[in-house]
Design a protein around this motif. Structure first.
Motif, short mmCIF file in Angstrom:
data_model
loop_
_atom_site.label_atom_id
_atom_site.label_comp_id
_atom_site.label_asym_id
_atom_site.label_seq_id
_atom_site.Cartn_x
_atom_site.Cartn_y
_atom_site.Cartn_z
N ILE A 37 0.84 -1.20 0.00
CA ILE A 37 0.00 0.00 0.00
C ILE A 37 0.87 1.25 0.00
O ILE A 37 0.62 2.19 -0.76
CB ILE A 37 -0.97 -0.01 1.20
N LYS A 38 1.90 1.25 0.82
CA LYS A 38 2.82 2.39 0.87
C LYS A 38 3.50 2.61 -0.48
O LYS A 38 3.60 3.74 -0.96
CB LYS A 38 3.88 2.14 1.95
N SER A 39 3.91 1.54 -1.12
CA SER A 39 4.56 1.64 -2.43
C SER A 39 3.59 2.13 -3.50
O SER A 39 3.96 2.94 -4.35
CB SER A 39 5.14 0.28 -2.83
N VAL A 40 2.35 1.63 -3.46
CA VAL A 40 1.34 2.07 -4.43
C VAL A 40 1.06 3.56 -4.27
O VAL A 40 1.00 4.31 -5.26
CB VAL A 40 0.05 1.24 -4.28
N LEU A 41 0.91 4.02 -3.04
CA LEU A 41 0.65 5.45 -2.81
C LEU A 41 1.83 6.30 -3.24
O LEU A 41 1.65 7.37 -3.84
CB LEU A 41 0.33 5.69 -1.33
#
Length: 65
Positions: free
Chosen positions: A12-16
């Motif tokens: 999720i952090k990488s996608v954001l």
């Protein structure tokens, strides 16, 4: 927090970060070495749907005022 939930939060952090254009090339390469691209596609789709839904809700509120 177990290992699986940490991995999901990392995705999720990488996608954001990628969505807002602040992810480094090194992190991008590391993500795809350790995780399946399908997880990023699914979580990315969910994040986009949430973002669009929030923007639509904000627009409806602005029109109602």
């Amino acid at each position: 927090m177990n290992k699986h939930s940490k991995a999901v939060w990392q995705i999720i952090k990488s996608v954001l970060a990628a969505l807002f254009g602040v992810q480094s090339q090194q992190q991008h390469q590391q993500d795809f070495q350790h995780s399946s691209p399908w997880l990023f596609i699914v979580i990315g789709g969910i994040v986009i749907v949430l973002l669009v839904s929030i923007l639509i809700a904000i627009a409806h509120q602005a029109i109602a005022i």
